[in-house]
Write a protein that holds these residues in place. Structure first.
Motif, mmCIF file in Angstrom:
data_model
loop_
_atom_site.group_PDB
_atom_site.id
_atom_site.type_symbol
_atom_site.label_atom_id
_atom_site.label_comp_id
_atom_site.label_asym_id
_atom_site.label_seq_id
_atom_site.Cartn_x
_atom_site.Cartn_y
_atom_site.Cartn_z
ATOM 1 N N PRO A 1 0.831 -1.207 0.000
ATOM 2 C CA PRO A 1 0.000 0.000 0.000
ATOM 3 C C PRO A 1 0.867 1.258 0.000
ATOM 4 O O PRO A 1 1.858 1.324 0.712
ATOM 5 C CB PRO A 1 -0.803 -0.119 1.306
ATOM 6 N N ILE A 2 0.516 2.217 -0.834
ATOM 7 C CA ILE A 2 1.235 3.494 -0.931
ATOM 8 C C ILE A 2 0.185 4.599 -0.972
ATOM 9 O O ILE A 2 -0.785 4.504 -1.711
ATOM 10 C CB ILE A 2 2.079 3.571 -2.228
ATOM 11 N N LEU A 3 0.369 5.634 -0.178
ATOM 12 C CA LEU A 3 -0.568 6.754 -0.176
ATOM 13 C C LEU A 3 0.042 7.945 -0.915
ATOM 14 O O LEU A 3 1.259 8.079 -0.980
ATOM 15 C CB LEU A 3 -0.914 7.161 1.255
ATOM 16 N N PRO A 4 -0.812 8.813 -1.467
ATOM 17 C CA PRO A 4 -0.306 10.030 -2.103
ATOM 18 C C PRO A 4 0.297 10.978 -1.066
ATOM 19 O O PRO A 4 0.120 10.785 0.140
ATOM 20 C CB PRO A 4 -1.550 10.672 -2.726
ATOM 21 N N ALA A 5 0.979 11.993 -1.550
ATOM 22 C CA ALA A 5 1.557 12.987 -0.641
ATOM 23 C C ALA A 5 0.458 13.700 0.126
ATOM 24 O O ALA A 5 -0.559 14.087 -0.442
ATOM 25 C CB ALA A 5 2.372 14.002 -1.438
ATOM 26 N N GLY B 1 3.133 7.357 4.858
ATOM 27 C CA GLY B 1 2.207 6.722 3.927
ATOM 28 C C GLY B 1 2.756 6.650 2.515
ATOM 29 O O GLY B 1 2.358 5.799 1.724
ATOM 30 N N GLN B 2 3.699 7.542 2.195
ATOM 31 C CA GLN B 2 4.351 7.474 0.888
ATOM 32 C C GLN B 2 5.453 6.413 0.920
ATOM 33 O O GLN B 2 5.947 6.046 1.994
ATOM 34 C CB GLN B 2 4.972 8.825 0.523
ATOM 35 N N LEU B 3 5.846 5.958 -0.277
ATOM 36 C CA LEU B 3 6.965 5.023 -0.384
ATOM 37 C C LEU B 3 8.208 5.613 0.274
ATOM 38 O O LEU B 3 8.530 6.776 0.043
ATOM 39 C CB LEU B 3 7.249 4.745 -1.862
ATOM 40 N N SER C 1 1.712 13.071 -7.243
ATOM 41 C CA SER C 1 2.762 13.110 -6.224
ATOM 42 C C SER C 1 3.479 11.774 -6.238
ATOM 43 O O SER C 1 3.008 10.811 -6.835
ATOM 44 C CB SER C 1 2.178 13.372 -4.831
ATOM 45 N N GLY C 2 4.616 11.731 -5.560
ATOM 46 C CA GLY C 2 5.355 10.480 -5.501
ATOM 47 C C GLY C 2 6.642 10.631 -4.722
ATOM 48 O O GLY C 2 6.955 11.718 -4.220
ATOM 49 N N THR C 3 7.350 9.515 -4.599
ATOM 50 C CA THR C 3 8.678 9.546 -3.978
ATOM 51 C C THR C 3 9.591 8.625 -4.780
ATOM 52 O O THR C 3 9.123 7.731 -5.491
ATOM 53 C CB THR C 3 8.660 9.061 -2.508
ATOM 54 N N ALA C 4 10.884 8.858 -4.658
ATOM 55 C CA ALA C 4 11.863 7.985 -5.294
ATOM 56 C C ALA C 4 13.011 7.750 -4.327
ATOM 57 O O ALA C 4 13.351 8.636 -3.537
ATOM 58 C CB ALA C 4 12.394 8.615 -6.583
ATOM 59 N N MET C 5 13.548 6.545 -4.354
ATOM 60 C CA MET C 5 14.703 6.206 -3.514
ATOM 61 C C MET C 5 15.797 5.643 -4.424
ATOM 62 O O MET C 5 15.511 4.814 -5.288
ATOM 63 C CB MET C 5 14.335 5.136 -2.487
ATOM 64 N N VAL C 6 17.008 6.086 -4.206
ATOM 65 C CA VAL C 6 18.136 5.543 -4.962
ATOM 66 C C VAL C 6 19.194 5.063 -3.970
ATOM 67 O O VAL C 6 19.611 5.810 -3.086
ATOM 68 C CB VAL C 6 18.753 6.590 -5.907
ATOM 69 N N THR C 7 19.592 3.808 -4.113
ATOM 70 C CA THR C 7 20.711 3.279 -3.344
ATOM 71 C C THR C 7 21.923 3.211 -4.265
ATOM 72 O O THR C 7 21.830 2.678 -5.370
ATOM 73 C CB THR C 7 20.391 1.870 -2.808
ATOM 74 N N VAL C 8 23.023 3.784 -3.825
ATOM 75 C CA VAL C 8 24.251 3.801 -4.616
ATOM 76 C C VAL C 8 25.259 2.871 -3.952
ATOM 77 O O VAL C 8 25.572 3.029 -2.773
ATOM 78 C CB VAL C 8 24.845 5.227 -4.692
ATOM 79 N N MET C 9 25.738 1.886 -4.715
ATOM 80 C CA MET C 9 26.840 1.048 -4.241
ATOM 81 C C MET C 9 27.911 1.086 -5.308
ATOM 82 O O MET C 9 27.771 0.443 -6.352
ATOM 83 C CB MET C 9 26.369 -0.382 -3.971
ATOM 84 N N GLY C 10 28.959 1.867 -5.042
ATOM 85 C CA GLY C 10 29.979 2.065 -6.061
ATOM 86 C C GLY C 10 29.386 2.832 -7.228
ATOM 87 O O GLY C 10 28.956 3.971 -7.067
ATOM 88 N N ALA D 1 4.503 6.697 -7.729
ATOM 89 C CA ALA D 1 3.820 7.960 -8.006
ATOM 90 C C ALA D 1 2.377 7.650 -8.322
ATOM 91 O O ALA D 1 2.050 6.533 -8.750
ATOM 92 C CB ALA D 1 4.477 8.684 -9.182
ATOM 93 N N ASP D 2 1.500 8.592 -8.070
ATOM 94 C CA ASP D 2 0.128 8.387 -8.505
ATOM 95 C C ASP D 2 -0.519 9.694 -8.949
ATOM 96 O O ASP D 2 0.050 10.771 -8.800
ATOM 97 C CB ASP D 2 -0.710 7.640 -7.458
ATOM 98 N N ARG D 3 -1.718 9.527 -9.533
ATOM 99 C CA ARG D 3 -2.490 10.629 -10.117
ATOM 100 C C ARG D 3 -1.809 11.218 -11.348
ATOM 101 O O ARG D 3 -1.998 12.394 -11.670
ATOM 102 C CB ARG D 3 -2.794 11.707 -9.075
ATOM 103 N N LEU D 4 -1.002 10.387 -11.995
ATOM 104 C CA LEU D 4 -0.460 10.789 -13.306
ATOM 105 C C LEU D 4 -1.511 10.525 -14.378
ATOM 106 O O LEU D 4 -2.504 9.821 -14.139
ATOM 107 C CB LEU D 4 0.810 9.985 -13.615
#
Lengths: 240, 255
Positions: A88-92, A140-142, B48-57, B66-69
């Motif tokens: 489950p992921i919620l919007p901002a 609630g967001q990722l 809205s959305g979020t992003a995560m980046v893991t850097v190894m070397g 993300a949603d509502r696109l």
């Protein structure tokens, strides 16, 4: 006479036993009293920093993508790469209320927290309020949303005084400005020496789901520095 | 005694010298960065959305939601970085053409060029920037993306760890007709409408906070609980001494 001696011997043995029991109990209690972390705020089990490499609780191994050749059509791409399962992921939407029923935390204000020039996340200015890290995901967001609160103020317990008592499976509810309630369940409660604070484990990627960290102080209080030597961190993930 | 103390002090000093060196080498090319993806100025997006980046070397793992696109159309997504860029998301003042929207080129001074194409399969280099058949199509308006083993140049890995890179998801709907359309051609690919490539969501991949949190003032640390414990323990010890002394006297008296 012999009866009297035997009687005295028994009494002496009893007295000696009582003395030993009292001495041992007293010594143990004094030792506990002298050990700073044994009293005061609830203490979460200490965790060594070497466990940092295991990643957040519940972290699943990333599947290394199979070395497939680049697909030649959209349908091939769809077939080769279904959407990731991120739960489950919620919007901002900003958090406006925090409830942790099992440790009696209820706050209808969350102080916004931003990292300073030193890169460090400050605790809330108000000892009675939790604060949320605005640079991270909204709860609630990722990703790893962060809520921090003081364990105590200058004169008594603060909002997260009982954080170390949180049990695995306990629920944390974050009400958001859009009216939705993000419900998290506690996965682990851990204590780290601040010098060994596992930054990547606490603030780093949650791999594939929305999570929450609740942070306060713990361990011994260093009167010279005016700070506790440990941090207590509760890890939770979003269930609804 | 004095020499022992000195030896311990020296050992502590040695450990203090070793510590920063160890930390430095461990974090040189590894790290995490997170981005809060928010609507790009002027482009009429409410996603809205979020992003995560893991850097190894020089290897990245990217997870993004993300949603509502605009649903069911390909959304190109990239990591941008430019040594000369502002390393931030574009503002309304970046609308160089003055047409009231921001296209990808107009965002360049803010976020720089494309350094990673966040395709679902195949190549992830800038060459795949517009590989529309390999980007997420946001079914229902939602993107749930995860991909590992993305190889980048060391300078790109460093920029991400340093919090200087920007995630951009493209694809907007200026005319609200539910798909990519319109007479204005894309500044990147003339065969596509500009709606298909204009930036929709943007977020700077920021480095995580450093270290611990000072979240206590000690008001409960030295309070009655601890004093009480010491008092009880001390009392029991005193009682033990008393009982022992009494027993000893009895022994002397008996013998």
């Amino acid at each position: 006479m012999t009866d009297h001696v035997r009687h005295d011997g028994r009494r002496l043995a009893l007295l000696a036993a009582v003395a030993v029991v009292l001495a041992v109990a007293g010594a143990v209690i004094v030792a506990l009293g002298l050990r700073p972390s044994a009293v005061g705020p609830a203490a979460a089990p200490a965790r060594t920093v070497t466990e940092e490499v295991t990643g957040p609780p519940g972290q699943r191994e990333l599947q290394a993508p199979a070395p497939t050749p680049a697909p030649t059509s959209a349908s091939a791409a769809e077939a080769a790469a279904p959407a990731a399962d991120l739960g489950p992921i919620l919007p901002a939407s900003e958090p406006v209320r925090l409830d942790i029923p099992s440790i009696d935390v209820h706050s209808d204000v969350l102080e916004p927290l931003a990292v300073g020039a030193d890169g460090v996340l400050p605790a809330p200015a108000d000892y009675a309020l939790p604060g949320w890290y605005t640079g991270g995901p909204n709860p609630g967001q990722l990703g790893p949303a962060v809520i921090a609160g003081h364990v105590d103020g200058p004169s008594g317990p603060a909002v997260f005084y009982r954080l170390g008592e949180l049990a695995v499976g306990a629920e944390v509810m974050v009400t958001r400005a859009d009216g939705t309630v993000a419900t998290f369940v506690i996965d682990a409660v851990e204590r780290y020496a601040k010098a060994d604070f596992p930054t990547a484990r606490v603030y780093g990627n949650t791999t594939d789901r929305a999570e929450l960290r609740l942070i306060t102080c713990g361990g011994a209080f260093d009167a010279a520095s005016g700070h506790y030597v440990d941090n207590i961190v509760a890890f939770a993930h979003l269930i609804a | 005694m004095r020499s022992t103390t000195r030896r311990i002090a020296l050992a502590g000093f040695g450990a203090a010298l070793l510590l920063p060196a160890g930390v430095g080498s461990a974090f040189a090319a590894d790290g995490n960065a997170n981005a809060n993806l928010t609507p790009v100025a002027l482009n009429g997006v409410e996603a809205s959305g979020t992003a995560m980046v893991t850097v190894m070397g020089t290897t990245l793992t990217v997870t993004m939601a993300a949603d509502r696109l605009l649903p069911d159309v390909p959304h190109a997504a990239h990591i941008h970085f430019g040594a000369e860029a502002r390393n931030e998301c574009p503002a309304a003042t970046d609308d160089a053409s003055g047409d009231g929207t921001l296209n990808t080129t107009e965002g360049g001074p803010a976020y720089g060029g494309i350094v990673v194409s966040l395709t679902k399969t195949g190549d992830t280099s800038p060459a795949s920037a517009l590989a529309v058949d390999r980007f997420d199509t946001a079914p229902g308006g939602r993107i749930a993306y995860q991909r590992g083993s993305i190889e980048v140049e060391p300078a790109v890995a460093q920029a991400i760890v340093d919090g200087k890179s920007v995630v951009v998801i493209h694809g907007v709907d200026h005319n609200d007709d539910g798909t990519y359309s319109g007479d204005v051609a894309s500044d990147l690919e003339p065969s596509l409408p500009t709606e298909a490539t204009d930036p929709a969501l943007c977020g700077v991949l920021a480095a995580a906070p450093a270290g611990s949190v000072a979240a206590g003032a000690g008001g409960t640390a030295q309070s009655g609980a601890q004093g009480g414990t010491l008092l009880v323990g001390g009392g029991l010890l005193a009682a033990a001494v008393g009982v022992g002394a009494f027993a000893a006297r009895r022994v002397r008296a008996t013998v």
